[in-house]
Design an enzyme around this catalytic site. Structure first.
Site, PDB file in Angstrom:
ATOM      1  N   LYS A  97      53.532  25.844  34.513  1.00  0.00           N
ATOM      2  CA  LYS A  97      54.886  26.191  35.447  1.00  0.00           C
ATOM      3  C   LYS A  97      54.388  26.536  36.628  1.00  0.00           C
ATOM      4  O   LYS A  97      54.930  25.567  37.584  1.00  0.00           O
ATOM      5  CB  LYS A  97      54.565  27.746  35.199  1.00  0.00           C
TER       6      LYS A  97
ATOM      7  N   ASP B  95      43.244  33.016  37.475  1.00  0.00           N
ATOM      8  CA  ASP B  95      44.357  32.779  36.179  1.00  0.00           C
ATOM      9  C   ASP B  95      44.199  32.812  35.158  1.00  0.00           C
ATOM     10  O   ASP B  95      44.623  33.681  34.802  1.00  0.00           O
ATOM     11  CB  ASP B  95      45.414  31.831  36.300  1.00  0.00           C
TER      12      ASP B  95
HETATM   13  C1  EPZ Z   1      48.512  28.950  43.474  1.00  0.00           C
HETATM   14  O1  EPZ Z   1      48.846  30.578  43.988  1.00  0.00           O
HETATM   15  C2  EPZ Z   1      48.910  29.395  41.645  1.00  0.00           C
HETATM   16  N1  EPZ Z   1      50.720  29.608  42.315  1.00  0.00           N
HETATM   17  C3  EPZ Z   1      48.501  30.908  41.887  1.00  0.00           C
HETATM   18  O2  EPZ Z   1      48.957  31.142  39.460  1.00  0.00           O
HETATM   19  C4  EPZ Z   1      46.456  30.853  41.706  1.00  0.00           C
HETATM   20  O3  EPZ Z   1      46.482  32.234  41.131  1.00  0.00           O
HETATM   21  C5  EPZ Z   1      46.180  30.536  42.727  1.00  0.00           C
HETATM   22  O4  EPZ Z   1      46.861  29.033  43.225  1.00  0.00           O
HETATM   23  C6  EPZ Z   1      44.522  29.881  42.593  1.00  0.00           C
HETATM   24  O5  EPZ Z   1      44.736  29.237  41.328  1.00  0.00           O
HETATM   25  C7  EPZ Z   1      51.161  28.261  41.855  1.00  0.00           C
HETATM   26  O6  EPZ Z   1      51.013  27.407  41.812  1.00  0.00           O
HETATM   27  C8  EPZ Z   1      52.644  29.098  42.529  1.00  0.00           C
HETATM   28  P1  EPZ Z   1      46.123  29.584  47.080  1.00  0.00           P
HETATM   29  P2  EPZ Z   1      48.613  29.875  45.935  1.00  0.00           P
HETATM   30  O7  EPZ Z   1      46.434  28.932  48.167  1.00  0.00           O
HETATM   31  O8  EPZ Z   1      49.094  27.949  46.121  1.00  0.00           O
HETATM   32  C9  EPZ Z   1      44.557  32.804  50.340  1.00  0.00           C
HETATM   33  C10 EPZ Z   1      49.897  32.618  38.743  1.00  0.00           C
HETATM   34  O9  EPZ Z   1      49.532  34.249  37.940  1.00  0.00           O
HETATM   35  N2  EPZ Z   1      45.610  32.056  51.267  1.00  0.00           N
HETATM   36  O10 EPZ Z   1      45.312  29.098  46.442  1.00  0.00           O
HETATM   37  O11 EPZ Z   1      49.278  30.832  46.354  1.00  0.00           O
HETATM   38  C11 EPZ Z   1      45.026  33.673  49.284  1.00  0.00           C
HETATM   39  O12 EPZ Z   1      45.757  34.756  50.075  1.00  0.00           O
HETATM   40  C12 EPZ Z   1      50.442  32.547  39.988  1.00  0.00           C
HETATM   41  O13 EPZ Z   1      50.291  31.754  37.678  1.00  0.00           O
HETATM   42  C13 EPZ Z   1      45.243  31.947  52.624  1.00  0.00           C
HETATM   43  O14 EPZ Z   1      44.798  32.994  53.527  1.00  0.00           O
HETATM   44  O15 EPZ Z   1      47.215  30.192  45.793  1.00  0.00           O
HETATM   45  C14 EPZ Z   1      43.911  33.094  48.804  1.00  0.00           C
HETATM   46  O16 EPZ Z   1      43.118  34.766  48.519  1.00  0.00           O
HETATM   47  C15 EPZ Z   1      49.069  33.697  41.168  1.00  0.00           C
HETATM   48  N3  EPZ Z   1      46.679  31.579  54.012  1.00  0.00           N
HETATM   49  C16 EPZ Z   1      43.409  32.312  48.491  1.00  0.00           C
HETATM   50  O17 EPZ Z   1      44.376  31.717  49.389  1.00  0.00           O
HETATM   51  C17 EPZ Z   1      47.035  30.347  53.634  1.00  0.00           C
HETATM   52  O18 EPZ Z   1      47.944  30.264  54.200  1.00  0.00           O
HETATM   53  C18 EPZ Z   1      43.721  30.815  47.810  1.00  0.00           C
HETATM   54  O19 EPZ Z   1      44.901  31.123  47.129  1.00  0.00           O
HETATM   55  C19 EPZ Z   1      47.167  30.194  51.949  1.00  0.00           C
HETATM   56  C20 EPZ Z   1      45.608  30.588  51.066  1.00  0.00           C
END
Ligand code: EPZ
Length: 424
Positions: free
Chosen positions: A22, A309
């Site tokens: 996904k 995840d």
């Molecule tokens: C992706 O989310 C996945 N979603 C998530 O899967 C997954 O848990 C996550 O990566 C970590 O592996 C998709 O790919 C659609 P991040 P993403 O940016 O990209 C902070 C699932 O269940 N952050 O790596 O949103 C953020 O809040 C989902 O399938 C900022 O502060 O995750 C988090 O604490 C849930 N500012 C951390 O970084 C930003 O601009 C990592 O988030 C971006 C992120």
């Protein structure tokens, strides 16, 4: 709202096929906006989230051919007719925000609703926006919308992420492929989905190197063509099945699971006393149900660390371990909502900040529980498979967002799961 009834009934046996990922499919779909010729994706997971992304792309002018139930989706963005992604479409699913970068790169402007927070944490998009600004975009946030413009095109930039973000790395890559000059992304995420995106973009004529390492280089090109690309297998779905079999005991071949993407989980399962055999096309998981599960401490980390995840699912396994384990969540600030629900099934979990102390119990017992997010939902399914009696998992629309035919796949291996449609 649909719910699942699950009768805990012993070991799983057989073969479970893994679908396309996904979290890769969603970004690959966003990439179709960059391509002047058709992008054809195979092994497309038929999920609420991917169908939703298809609807958003159609609203932007992309021709999408994806017959119901098919695993082949053809997207042709010959003419982009709108550059606005409205609140109603973006709020339902965060990954829709990822159309911003491709629209900006291809058309020079876009207006996309801010995705907002969600159950697992605040999840801001500041790193995404800073990357676009570094590439020369003007960004204004007004009334909940990001208005981005780079009317003379984006330009390559050297971007150092302060911490690892999967979404920001992918989004910056999607924008940089059509920028003038070279973009360097440092402290980039190394998740397998990023490699999948880079491979697909390169097949369309992009010049991306270094994916899979923390330094990605993107040499901008004038245009992208199209390609046919097979979506990478879903490591989280695969890992979930491995954990389910570890919990119930039995012998299951998880067909399509890629050992190279699941190293941290495989280590933890082996420490827990589960047999993991790496075969050419998947993983075989075996556990004698009469042997105890050993407690294992885990902490979530960016890839190749233990994936956030799979944290909820692993917690479900630790609930029946012979001893105490500590689970630390380092990626999201609020990702333990499954803990009180697992406790309803008899688990002994104490949450302190970002740590959960799980004292294994000999038996879980059925109870009504409620799903709060995608991975939390499936952790409840795993716990229900080993609980004594019949558990009802309510609000399973979260599950349908990310798991294709879950009850059918587990049912073929002997699980007793039935869906009750439309009940409250
Ligand atoms: C992706 O989310 C996945 N979603 C998530 O899967 C997954 O848990 C996550 O990566 C970590 O592996 C998709 O790919 C659609 P991040 P993403 O940016 O990209 C902070 C699932 O269940 N952050 O790596 O949103 C953020 O809040 C989902 O399938 C900022 O502060 O995750 C988090 O604490 C849930 N500012 C951390 O970084 C930003 O601009 C990592 O988030 C971006 C992120």
């Amino acid at each position: 709202m649909d719910k699942l009834s699950i009768l805990g009934n012993g070991p799983l046996e057989g073969r479970i096929p893994v679908s396309g990922a996904k979290n890769s499919a969603l970004k690959l779909m966003a990439a179709s906006l960059l391509c002047e010729e058709p992008l054809v994706l195979t092994s497309m997971p038929n999920l609420a989230d991917t169908r939703f992304m298809a609807d958003l792309l159609k609203s932007l002018g992309v021709e999408v051919e994806w017959p119901k139930g098919e695993a082949l989706c053809r997207m042709h963005a010959a003419n982009i007719t709108s550059t606005i992604a409205p609140y109603d479409l973006v709020r339902k699913m965060r990954a829709t925000f990822n159309v911003l970068g491709p629209l900006l790169a291809r058309v020079g402007h876009a207006t996309v609703s801010l995705p907002g927070g969600c159950a697992i944490g605040a999840r801001p998009v500041d790193l995404h926006l800073k990357a676009f600004e570094a590439m020369g975009a003007d960004i204004v946030i007004e009334q909940g919308y990001v208005k981005a413009a780079a009317l003379r095109g984006l330009k390559g930039a050297h971007i150092v992420f302060p911490f690892v973000s999967v979404g920001a790395t992918e989004h910056a890559m999607l924008a940089a492929v059509l920028a003038h000059g070279e973009t360097i992304l440092e402290n980039a995420a190394c998740e397998p989905e990023i490699g999948d995106l880079a491979i697909c973009l390169n097949a369309c004529g992009a010049k991306v190197t270094g994916h899979g390492t923390p330094v990605i280089r993107v040499q901008g090109v004038a245009k992208l063509t199209g390609t046919r690309h097979d979506v990478i297998a879903d490591r989280i779905e695969a890992g979930t099945f491995c954990i389910a079999v570890a919990a119930t005991g039995g012998n299951v071949f998880v067909d399509g699971a890629r050992a190279e993407d699941l190293g941290a989980l495989i280590d933890c399962l082996q420490q827990a006393g589960v047999t993991v055999e790496v075969e050419a096309k998947g993983l075989r998981i075996k556990r004698d149900p009469s042997k105890p599960i050993k407690p294992v401490d885990v902490q979530t980390q960016p890839h190749p660390g233990f994936p956030t995840d799979l944290q909820a699912q692993f917690m479900a396994l630790m609930c029946i371990a012979d001893g105490t384990s500590t689970i630390r969540e380092n990626i999201f600030e609020n990702r333990f909502m499954h803990a009180p629900e697992l406790s309803r099934l008899g688990a002994n979990i104490t949450v302190r900040g970002n740590e959960a102390i799980v004292k294994g119990v000999p038996k879980l017992r059925a109870a009504p529980v409620m799903a709060t997010d995608l991975r939390a939902s499936v952790s409840l399914v795993i716990a229900a498979l080993v609980a004594e009696g019949e558990t009802t998992v309510n609000r399973i629309y979260h599950l349908d967002r990310g798991f294709e035919r879950l009850e059918e796949k587990l049912g073929r291996c002997g699980a007793k799961i039935t869906r009750q449609e439309g009940s409250a």
